[in-house]
Design a protein around this motif. Sequence first.
Motif, PDB file in Angstrom:
ATOM      1  N   MET A 177       0.852  -1.240   0.179  1.00 42.98           N
ATOM      2  CA  MET A 177      -0.001  -0.024  -0.053  1.00 42.98           C
ATOM      3  C   MET A 177       0.877   1.180  -0.054  1.00 42.98           C
ATOM      4  O   MET A 177       2.023   1.306   0.560  1.00 42.98           O
TER       5      MET A 177
ATOM      6  N   ARG B 158       1.619   5.235   0.594  1.00 48.08           N
ATOM      7  CA  ARG B 158       1.099   6.291   1.772  1.00 48.08           C
ATOM      8  C   ARG B 158      -0.053   6.840   1.923  1.00 48.08           C
ATOM      9  O   ARG B 158      -0.739   6.881   2.629  1.00 48.08           O
TER      10      ARG B 158
ATOM     11  N   LYS C 191      -2.889   4.379   2.764  1.00 50.23           N
ATOM     12  CA  LYS C 191      -2.866   4.162   4.195  1.00 50.23           C
ATOM     13  C   LYS C 191      -3.447   5.203   4.994  1.00 50.23           C
ATOM     14  O   LYS C 191      -4.234   5.358   5.855  1.00 50.23           O
TER      15      LYS C 191
ATOM     16  N   LEU D 123      -6.851   5.050   6.735  1.00 46.30           N
ATOM     17  CA  LEU D 123      -6.840   5.850   8.747  1.00 46.30           C
ATOM     18  C   LEU D 123      -7.839   6.841   8.592  1.00 46.30           C
ATOM     19  O   LEU D 123      -8.578   6.852   9.588  1.00 46.30           O
TER      20      LEU D 123
END
Length: 57
Positions: free
Chosen positions: A26, A28, A31, A35
């Motif tokens: 994945m 950044r 991610k 999140l």
Amino acid sequence: MLSTLRHFTAKIREINQRYSKPHIEMSRAVKISLLSLRIYLFVLVSLILYKFLLMLK
């Protein structure tokens, strides 16, 4: 009955162990997006629980 429950929990543990590490790489940005979606979900559930508690009073 108890053996069925044990078999079921063993199967769940096996599946959780198999998928504990992601198989894809994945970036950044992905991610951060995941999140932010997790935080958004937490906020929505919190608001629903708060509204439910207010309705109970």
